[in-house]
Design a protein around this motif. Structure first.
Motif, PDB file in Angstrom:
ATOM      1  N   PHE A 158       0.832  -1.207   0.000  1.00 50.87           N
ATOM      2  CA  PHE A 158       0.000   0.000   0.000  1.00 50.87           C
ATOM      3  C   PHE A 158       0.869   1.261   0.000  1.00 50.87           C
ATOM      4  CE2 PHE A 158      -2.170   3.417   2.304  1.00 50.87           C
ATOM      5  CZ  PHE A 158      -3.287   3.583   1.495  1.00 50.87           C
ATOM      6  N   GLU A 159       1.902   1.278   0.839  1.00 48.91           N
ATOM      7  CA  GLU A 159       2.794   2.442   0.896  1.00 48.91           C
ATOM      8  C   GLU A 159       3.556   2.636  -0.413  1.00 48.91           C
ATOM      9  OE1 GLU A 159       4.060   2.687   5.569  1.00 48.91           O
ATOM     10  OE2 GLU A 159       4.788   0.957   4.412  1.00 48.91           O
ATOM     11  N   ILE A 160       3.995   1.529  -1.003  1.00 48.77           N
ATOM     12  CA  ILE A 160       4.704   1.621  -2.288  1.00 48.77           C
ATOM     13  C   ILE A 160       3.782   2.194  -3.350  1.00 48.77           C
ATOM     14  CG2 ILE A 160       5.782   0.277  -4.135  1.00 48.77           C
ATOM     15  CD1 ILE A 160       6.749  -1.676  -1.899  1.00 48.77           C
ATOM     16  N   THR A 193       2.246   6.536  -6.898  1.00 49.97           N
ATOM     17  CA  THR A 193       1.157   7.346  -7.448  1.00 49.97           C
ATOM     18  C   THR A 193       1.461   8.833  -7.300  1.00 49.97           C
ATOM     19  OG1 THR A 193      -0.455   5.623  -6.961  1.00 49.97           O
ATOM     20  CG2 THR A 193      -1.321   7.839  -7.285  1.00 49.97           C
ATOM     21  N   GLU A 194       1.977   9.223  -6.127  1.00 47.98           N
ATOM     22  CA  GLU A 194       2.361  10.627  -5.910  1.00 47.98           C
ATOM     23  C   GLU A 194       3.467  11.053  -6.863  1.00 47.98           C
ATOM     24  OE1 GLU A 194       3.430  11.085  -1.821  1.00 47.98           O
ATOM     25  OE2 GLU A 194       1.439  10.524  -1.108  1.00 47.98           O
ATOM     26  N   GLY A 210       3.749  10.075  -9.866  1.00 48.37           N
ATOM     27  CA  GLY A 210       3.238  10.119 -11.227  1.00 48.37           C
ATOM     28  C   GLY A 210       3.277   8.796 -11.973  1.00 48.37           C
ATOM     29  N   THR A 211       3.614   7.723 -11.293  1.00 44.33           N
ATOM     30  CA  THR A 211       3.607   6.409 -11.934  1.00 44.33           C
ATOM     31  C   THR A 211       2.174   5.907 -12.012  1.00 44.33           C
ATOM     32  OG1 THR A 211       5.777   5.917 -11.032  1.00 44.33           O
ATOM     33  CG2 THR A 211       4.497   4.048 -11.783  1.00 44.33           C
ATOM     34  N   GLU A 212       1.761   5.506 -13.195  1.00 42.56           N
ATOM     35  CA  GLU A 212       0.381   5.064 -13.382  1.00 42.56           C
ATOM     36  C   GLU A 212       0.316   3.548 -13.473  1.00 42.56           C
ATOM     37  OE1 GLU A 212      -1.681   7.152 -16.433  1.00 42.56           O
ATOM     38  OE2 GLU A 212      -0.813   9.067 -15.868  1.00 42.56           O
ATOM     39  N   SER A 213       0.812   2.859 -12.462  1.00 41.27           N
ATOM     40  CA  SER A 213       0.753   1.401 -12.409  1.00 41.27           C
ATOM     41  C   SER A 213      -0.327   0.980 -11.421  1.00 41.27           C
ATOM     42  CB  SER A 213       2.097   0.828 -11.959  1.00 41.27           C
ATOM     43  OG  SER A 213       3.092   1.091 -12.912  1.00 41.27           O
TER      44      SER A 213
END
Length: 106
Positions: A41-43, A48-49, A51-54
């Motif tokens: 969850f932390e990863i 996400t913060e 900018g990775t859209e995985s």
């Protein structure tokens, strides 16, 4: 004829290079080096913060590749898995090709 230890080394090194080939996995490894003991969850939140859209599932798969290469170890704490970086496989690679610092500075 090759010995078993050199074959094992090639497999380990190939796994490490494959794991490091992906930019998302390198970001995950950077995060784990900076912060010890991070949950999925932390990863996901940090990526996400950044900018990775995985998706969560994609990040979980990236973690599996990192675990298979030996760069990440996960332990269960209750119902949660905590991930930690292990840079030992990287040391094995750098020890294979020692660099004489005096020659490179000339």
């Amino acid at each position: 004829m090759t010995c078993k230890c050199s074959l094992a080394y090639r497999v380990i090194v190939a796994d490490v290079y494959r794991a490091l080939a992906d930019p998302t996995r390198r970001r995950i490894l950077d995060l784990l080096v900076q912060r010890d003991g991070v949950t999925l969850f932390e990863i996901c939140s940090v990526l996400t913060e950044a900018g990775t859209e995985s998706s969560r599932q994609a990040i979980s798969q990236h973690l599996s590749v990192l675990e298979e290469s030996g760069l990440v170890h996960a332990t269960k704490v209750g119902r949660t898995k905590v991930h930690r970086a292990d840079t030992e496989p990287l040391r094995e690679i750098t020890e294979r090709w020692p660099v004489d610092r005096k020659e490179t500075q000339s």
